[in-house]
Structure formats: structure tokens, C-alpha cells
Design an enzyme around this catalytic site. Structure first.
Site, PDB file in Angstrom:
ATOM      1  NE  ARG A  87      16.553 -43.778 -37.032  1.00 30.23           N
ATOM      2  CZ  ARG A  87      17.069 -43.883 -35.797  1.00 30.23           C
ATOM      3  NH1 ARG A  87      16.787 -44.928 -35.056  1.00 30.23           N
ATOM      4  NH2 ARG A  87      17.848 -42.938 -35.316  1.00 30.23           N
TER       5      ARG A  87
ATOM      6  CB  CYS B 240      21.649 -53.724 -30.072  1.00 34.29           C
ATOM      7  SG  CYS B 240      20.180 -54.152 -29.138  1.00 34.29           S
TER       8      CYS B 240
END
Ligand code: SAH
Length: 400
Positions: free
Chosen positions: A218, A344
Site C-alpha cells: 500500500r 494472492c
């Protein structure tokens, strides 16, 4: 002390597995010879080569496909609470080293299962509270030791231990959730990441209520988020968007998720940080294609979809899904725009994702560059012998 150790039951590796035995912590049922006398679940056993040589020490579970989980590679050392504590100590030393060199974190993964030599144990801290995810019977048998260590080392206000339904079925445990030492927080917990305040709902949230693994990503992607509109796809509680507002310079932010509770949390976080974000509840596939049809253009698109395949049979469909999402995202980017694309799905490798981007570049006639390629944050270490522990990919790309 080692010489007084009583002999442990021995489990023999199958000869066909013996040729390429490595230090993978999982020994599957078909890799071992059925013991002559049935051993109880949770029994500490010695794994032996067919030749009779000692290989490793682990914990037996007749109910699980992972028949034996290996934790000890030194024959002279016991596999007992002292060893579990020393592994926990190693795990915490690494996190403390990072925090000493950088800054304290109020949300942190203290133990990352195989990555920390403790297959089936995840320990996350959120503020003053600790969540323990037990995903193996082996670690369940050491729960008292783990709990004692956590109380001494972290002095938390509460420890919640969870066994989810999937684990319960796979490992022959009972699904449960219980607070040890202390109680559930009365109010949502607030933590700070990259200067953003996040309110966490650790009780009903997804996963552990917060995606710690994407923390560094992030921050890194925010630094590439320059002026222009940002589209955050599968935003959960608004992590990428809020950090982008803090460290980057998006002129407008649209964030999409299919989950109503996730968006409510995201909305609260945006308000608490006084950020103006346009939240949309929608299916990401439909919504991106709708935006393409409308001719929308963005400076940045972040894609952080959930895991798309949990078995080999699902991989082809997962690859198609990544292609669809990334292809739409590229079409939505203005020249010079930034694509932050994550996966993921452990069974989809980084090279698969790069291959998908190459096909999209050819299909759209755009030039795609990878600027940064990263995995999960430092508190999610990867065991080199357990490729399954490396699941997260985050590519920051420039689309010309
Ligand atoms: N980027 C987030 C984590 C995303 S987790 C962060 O940094 O915190 C994946 C998210 O995808 C979840 O919030 C889930 O609700 C959402 N999701 C799952 N399927 C979806 C779909 N088909 N369309 C849109 N969102 C979806």
C-alpha cells in the site's frame, strides 16, 4: 539431557519419497509407511529414512492428509515446549529487529506459520489484542505453551484463539473461537498505518480483519499514485485508497467491493481520515467491463482480488479471471497510467501474472513495464522449503 530422552515412535518414509526428501515441513499420508501400531493424534514421532537413518522430528496426525508436520531437524534436540518457545522467540526477534530499525507497528504478524518454522500457527496483533489462528492439530496440542509465551512476551489485553471450519475438517479438530486471558474489545480497535487511522472489526472481519500482508505494498504503490483519478478494485476497508490519499496525490478516488460490511468499514475509515472516496458496491468483473463500455479513464487502477484457486483444477479458471480483470484495467488507464496488480493465489505464479500482462499488452497494443515487483510484507517470511508459503504478488506497472 538429550541422552535421557525416551525413544520416540518411529515413522518410516516411503522409499519412493525418500529419493527426493527435502526439508518441506509437510509429510503427506502417501509418503509414509503405515505404522504397525496406530499412533495417537498429536504424538511426537521421529521420521526415519527407509535405510533407518534419522531424518526429522514432527507431530503425527492420522486424521490429516498432512500426516506429519516437521518442526525439528536436529536429532539432539527435543521437540517440546522449550523448542516451540525458542521458535516463537526467533519469530519475535525478527519483528523487533525490524521495528528497532524502522518504527513500531501497532498491527503486526508475530508468527507466520511455516515461514517461522511453526506450521499451522498464525499470530496477529491488533493494538492491544492478539488473534491466534490455529490451522494444525500439532499447534493445538501446544496451545498452553503458546498462550503462556504470548502473555509473557506481549502482555496483551486479550488473546482470541480461532480454529476455522476448514481447518477443523482437515485436521480433525473442532471449530472454535475463545478468548483466553482477557476479553473481547468493547469497541472497534484503531490502528495507524502509513499515517492513516484504520478502525478494525477484528471479530467479524475477513481473514483477521485486516490485510497485514499488503502493508508495504500500500505504501509503495501510493508513491506512484500521482494526480488524476484512482480506481481501487476489491478495496475491502479502503486500504490502498486511504494510503494513496495520505502519501500520493489522487485527485479523485473510486473504490469498489462486493461486500456490504467491507464497504461500511471503508466508509467509516474514510470519514475518520476526512477523505472523500466514492464507494461502489459491485462485482468487480461486471463493474470494470461497464466502466470500459462507458469509456472511463483513470490515472491509476489497483486490482487486489481475493484468492481465485484453492486446487489445481481451479487454476485455469483463475488465469482467465486475472486476464479479464487486468485487461479491463489496462483499457481504463490513460497513457502513462499506473496499474497496481496483485494476486494472492499461491497456485498462480508471478511468471503466470507477467505472462497475462504480456498477452494483454499484445491484445491492446499498449506498452507495459513492471516498475516494482513485491511479495508480502516482512512480517510474512517465506520458508524456502515450503513454496506454498509464498502466495502474494504485487506488481506496480506503467501502462504507456
Ligand atoms: N485491498 C484490500 C484487501 C482486498 S481483499 C486491502 O488492502 O485491505 C479482497 C476483497 O475483494 C474483499 O474485500 C472481498 O469482499 C472483495 N471481493 C471478493 N469478490 C469480489 C467480487 N467478485 N467483486 C468485488 N469485490 C470482491
Amino acid at each position: 539431557a538429550t541422552s535421557r530422552m525416551p525413544p520416540l515412535p518411529e515413522l518410516f518414509l516411503h522409499s519412493r519419497r525418500a529419493k527426493h526428501f527435502d526439508r518441506h515441513p509437510w509429510v503427506l499420508a502417501h509418503s509414509v509407511v503405515q505404522p504397525t501400531a496406530e499412533l495417537p493424534a498429536g504424538q511426537v514421532v521421529d521420521l526415519m529414512h527407509p535405510s533407518g537413518n534419522w531424518l526429522a522430528r514432527g507431530i503425527y496426525n492420522p486424521h490429516s492428509k498432512i500426516r506429519l508436520r516437521l518442526y525439528q531437524w536436529d536429532r539432539a534436540l527435543e521437540l517440546g515446549s522449550a523448542w516451540i518457545e525458542s521458535q516463537l522467540q526467533q519469530a519475535s526477534a525478527m519483528r523487533r529487529q525490524w521495528m528497532n530499525a524502522h518504527h513500531d507497528l501497532d498491527a503486526l504478524r508475530w508468527v507466520n506459520s511455516e515461514g517461522d518454522g511453526l506450521s499451522g500457527l498464525i499470530v496477529d496483533q491488533f493494538g492491544d489484542y492478539v488473534i491466534v489462528h490455529v490451522t494444525s492439530l500439532a499447534m493445538w496440542t501446544w496451545l498452553d505453551t503458546i498462550r503462556g509465551w504470548l502473555v509473557r512476551e506481549l502482555q496483551p489485553a486479550g488473546i482470541c484463539v480461532r480454529v476455522d471450519q476448514g481447518t477443523a475438517t482437515r485436521e480433525g479438530l473442532e471449530a472454535s473461537e475463545q478468548w483466553l486471558d482477557g476479553q473481547a474489545p468493547q469497541e472497534p480497535i484503531t490502528i495507524v498505518e502509513h499515517g492513516v487511522r484504520f478502525q478494525l472489526d477484528i471479530l467479524s472481519g475477513q481473514k483477521t480483519g485486516y490485510y497485514l500482508d499488503q502493508r508495504a505494498n500500500r505504501g509503495r504503490s501510493a508513491k506512484w499514485i500521482t494526480e488524476g483519478p484512482l480506481l481501487d478494485v476489491c478495496c475491502y476497508q479502503g486500504g490502498f485508497s486511504l494510503v494513496a490519499c495520505q502519501l500520493g496525490a489522487p485527485t479523485s478516488v473510486e473504490a469498489v467491493d462486493s461486500s456490504r460490511p467491507a464497504l461500511e468499514l471503508a466508509e467509516r475509515n474514510a470519514q475518520a481520515n476526512q477523505r472523500d472516496i466514492d464507494f461502489v458496491q459491485a462485482d468487480c468483473f461486471d463493474y470494470l467491463e461497464h466502466l470500459v463500455q462507458q469509456g472511463k479513464q483513470y490515472q491509476t487502477v489497483v486490482l487486489d482480488p481475493p484468492r481465485m484457486a484453492s486446487s489445481r483444477q481451479q487454476v485455469r479458471a483463475a488465469l482467465r479471471a486475472y486476464f479479464r480483470l487486468n485487461s479491463a484495467a489496462v483499457r481504463l488507464l490513460q497513457p502513462g497510467g499506473t496499474l497496481v496488480t496483485c494476486s494472492c493465489t499461491g497456485r498462480v505464479k508471478k511468471s503466470d501474472l507477467v505472462g497475462i500482462l504480456a498477452a494483454i499488452a499484445a491484445q491492446t497494443g499498449r506498452q507495459l513495464q513492471i516498475l516494482e515487483s513485491n511479495g508480502a510484507d516482512f512480517d510474512h517470511p517465506i520458508d524456502v522449503n515450503c513454496p506454498e508459503s509464498e502466495y502474494l504478488k504485487c506488481l506496480i506497472c506503467r501502462v504507456i
